[in-house]
Design a protein around this motif. Structure first.
Motif, PDB file in Angstrom:
ATOM      1  N   HIS A 108       0.806  -1.216   0.000  1.00 18.77           N
ATOM      2  CA  HIS A 108       0.000   0.000   0.000  1.00 18.77           C
ATOM      3  C   HIS A 108       0.840   1.267   0.000  1.00 18.77           C
ATOM      4  O   HIS A 108       0.320   2.350  -0.303  1.00 18.77           O
ATOM      5  CB  HIS A 108      -0.970  -0.001   1.191  1.00 18.77           C
ATOM      6  CG  HIS A 108      -2.289   0.610   0.851  1.00 18.77           C
ATOM      7  ND1 HIS A 108      -3.396   0.470   1.644  1.00 18.77           N
ATOM      8  CD2 HIS A 108      -2.678   1.364  -0.197  1.00 18.77           C
ATOM      9  CE1 HIS A 108      -4.408   1.122   1.096  1.00 18.77           C
ATOM     10  NE2 HIS A 108      -3.999   1.681  -0.027  1.00 18.77           N
ATOM     11  N   ASP A 133     -10.034  -0.634   3.169  1.00 23.74           N
ATOM     12  CA  ASP A 133      -8.867  -1.085   3.922  1.00 23.74           C
ATOM     13  C   ASP A 133      -9.308  -1.597   5.289  1.00 23.74           C
ATOM     14  O   ASP A 133     -10.283  -1.101   5.856  1.00 23.74           O
ATOM     15  CB  ASP A 133      -7.916   0.110   4.122  1.00 23.74           C
ATOM     16  CG  ASP A 133      -6.459  -0.298   4.276  1.00 23.74           C
ATOM     17  OD1 ASP A 133      -6.182  -1.319   4.915  1.00 23.74           O
ATOM     18  OD2 ASP A 133      -5.600   0.435   3.760  1.00 23.74           O
ATOM     19  N   ASP A 137      -3.931   3.185   8.145  1.00 23.34           N
ATOM     20  CA  ASP A 137      -2.752   3.642   7.384  1.00 23.34           C
ATOM     21  C   ASP A 137      -2.499   5.138   7.561  1.00 23.34           C
ATOM     22  O   ASP A 137      -2.115   5.836   6.617  1.00 23.34           O
ATOM     23  CB  ASP A 137      -2.879   3.307   5.884  1.00 23.34           C
ATOM     24  CG  ASP A 137      -2.838   1.805   5.599  1.00 23.34           C
ATOM     25  OD1 ASP A 137      -2.551   1.029   6.529  1.00 23.34           O
ATOM     26  OD2 ASP A 137      -3.092   1.425   4.442  1.00 23.34           O
ATOM     27  N   ASP A 226      -7.176  -1.767  -0.650  1.00 19.17           N
ATOM     28  CA  ASP A 226      -6.310  -2.728   0.021  1.00 19.17           C
ATOM     29  C   ASP A 226      -7.150  -3.985   0.186  1.00 19.17           C
ATOM     30  O   ASP A 226      -8.215  -3.949   0.804  1.00 19.17           O
ATOM     31  CB  ASP A 226      -5.879  -2.162   1.382  1.00 19.17           C
ATOM     32  CG  ASP A 226      -4.878  -3.045   2.101  1.00 19.17           C
ATOM     33  OD1 ASP A 226      -4.985  -4.285   1.976  1.00 19.17           O
ATOM     34  OD2 ASP A 226      -4.011  -2.506   2.800  1.00 19.17           O
TER      35      ASP A 226
HETATM   36 MN   LIG Z   1      -3.615  -0.559   3.676  1.00 21.74          MN
END
Ligand SMILES: [Mn+2]
Length: 302
Positions: A108, A133, A137, A226
């Motif tokens: 990612h 996701d 992050d 993701d």
């Molecule tokens: Mn991610």
């Protein structure tokens, strides 16, 4: 490159393509399970098993043209910043063509370079990044690197992008506090999308609000997926698996709202990252290949 053509269809040139795929076998900062650098080739092989008629939309995948750009291979001793700069230049080249650019990771940490290439600028104000996701992050630094997969959305917010995070179920306190105090970040946690039975007292099912948000976005939108947003049975080998993810059909429903029902946004590009292939089951790489095919079908529907 000795891979099969994507979907086993006659490959198109970049100039004539409706979809331009950019394979990015990169895993410099993966923190737990390894193997995402092997994903692009495995995804291309799995794509040959995808049915060319999409039963959900009625779209024939062979009616639009798929181009695969040369994979951007990391050098053995290349610094992350140098590799990501090369990725940004290669993606920017692809964006000169008419078709939709899809980055296929790899980890990612690729996404900030891909968004900047799609925007054609390092300033991302006015861009909405829709992030599917398991993890926020949003860390400032992770394992000593600002380029870590765990920092991807933080870098985008710092460049003034708005982030709509979908399916999140793992964040450090630092990340949750950053998201709470930052008007640019909106989070739809997986648990609050899972249905009324899964809510704790006082919690609210956010699925209707998510669908309204995705259908109503305007202006420049970039989509990053993701694969660990999905429930682990769809991607059991992914590097940092998290139970409690999004189901297949709910995920497609959300993507349909953004890509088919929403007519006011301009899609800059998209990526699919963090697949780790497992040749003993093929589940991971086939899920990724089918998702890319679905994204193509949704973007060319109607
Ligand atoms: Mn991610």
């Amino acid at each position: 490159m000795t891979w099969p053509a994507f979907l086993d269809l006659p490959p198109a040139t970049a100039h004539e393509a409706d979809v331009l795929l950019l394979p990015l076998p990169y895993e410099a900062t993966v923190s737990y399970g390894r193997g995402t650098a092997l994903a692009p080739e495995a995804i291309w092989r799995a794509s040959c098993e995808v049915e060319l008629w999409d039963e959900q939309t009625g779209v024939d995948l062979e009616t639009f043209r798929w181009h695969t750009a040369p994979a951007i291979l990391p050098g053995r001793t290349e610094l992350a910043a140098d590799y990501l700069a090369r990725v940004q230049r290669a993606a920017a080249e692809l964006h000169r063509h008419e078709g939709l650019v899809m980055g296929v990771g790899g980890e990612h940490g690729l996404t900030p370079a891909l968004v900047r290439a799609a925007r054609g600028s390092n300033d991302l104000s006015g861009v909405t990044v829709v992030q599917f996701d398991a993890h926020a992050d949003l860390r400032d630094i992770y394992a000593g690197s600002p380029h870590s997969h765990a920092c991807a959305m933080r870098r985008l917010v710092e460049a003034s992008a708005q982030v709509i995070a979908v399916g999140i179920r793992s964040a450090a306190r630092e990340e949750a506090e950053f998201a709470n105090r930052n008007d640019l970040v909106t989070t739809f946690p997986a648990r609050l999308l899972a249905g009324e039975n899964h809510l704790l007292p006082g919690e609210e099912n956010l699925e209707p609000a998510l669908l309204d948000t995705l259908r109503g976005l305007e202006g420049d939108v970039y989509l990053t997926i993701d694969i660990d947003a999905l429930d682990v049975h769809l991607c059991p080998a992914t590097g940092t698996p998290q139970p409690g993810g999004l189901g297949w059909w709910p995920s497609l429903r959300y993507l349909h709202a953004l890509l088919v029902e929403n007519r006011s946004r301009r899609l800059l590009g998209l990526d699919l990252v963090e697949t780790v292939p497992d040749p003993s089951t093929h589940v991971n790489e086939f899920t990724a290949a089918l998702l890319l095919a679905k994204l193509g079908a949704f973007c060319h529907h109607g």
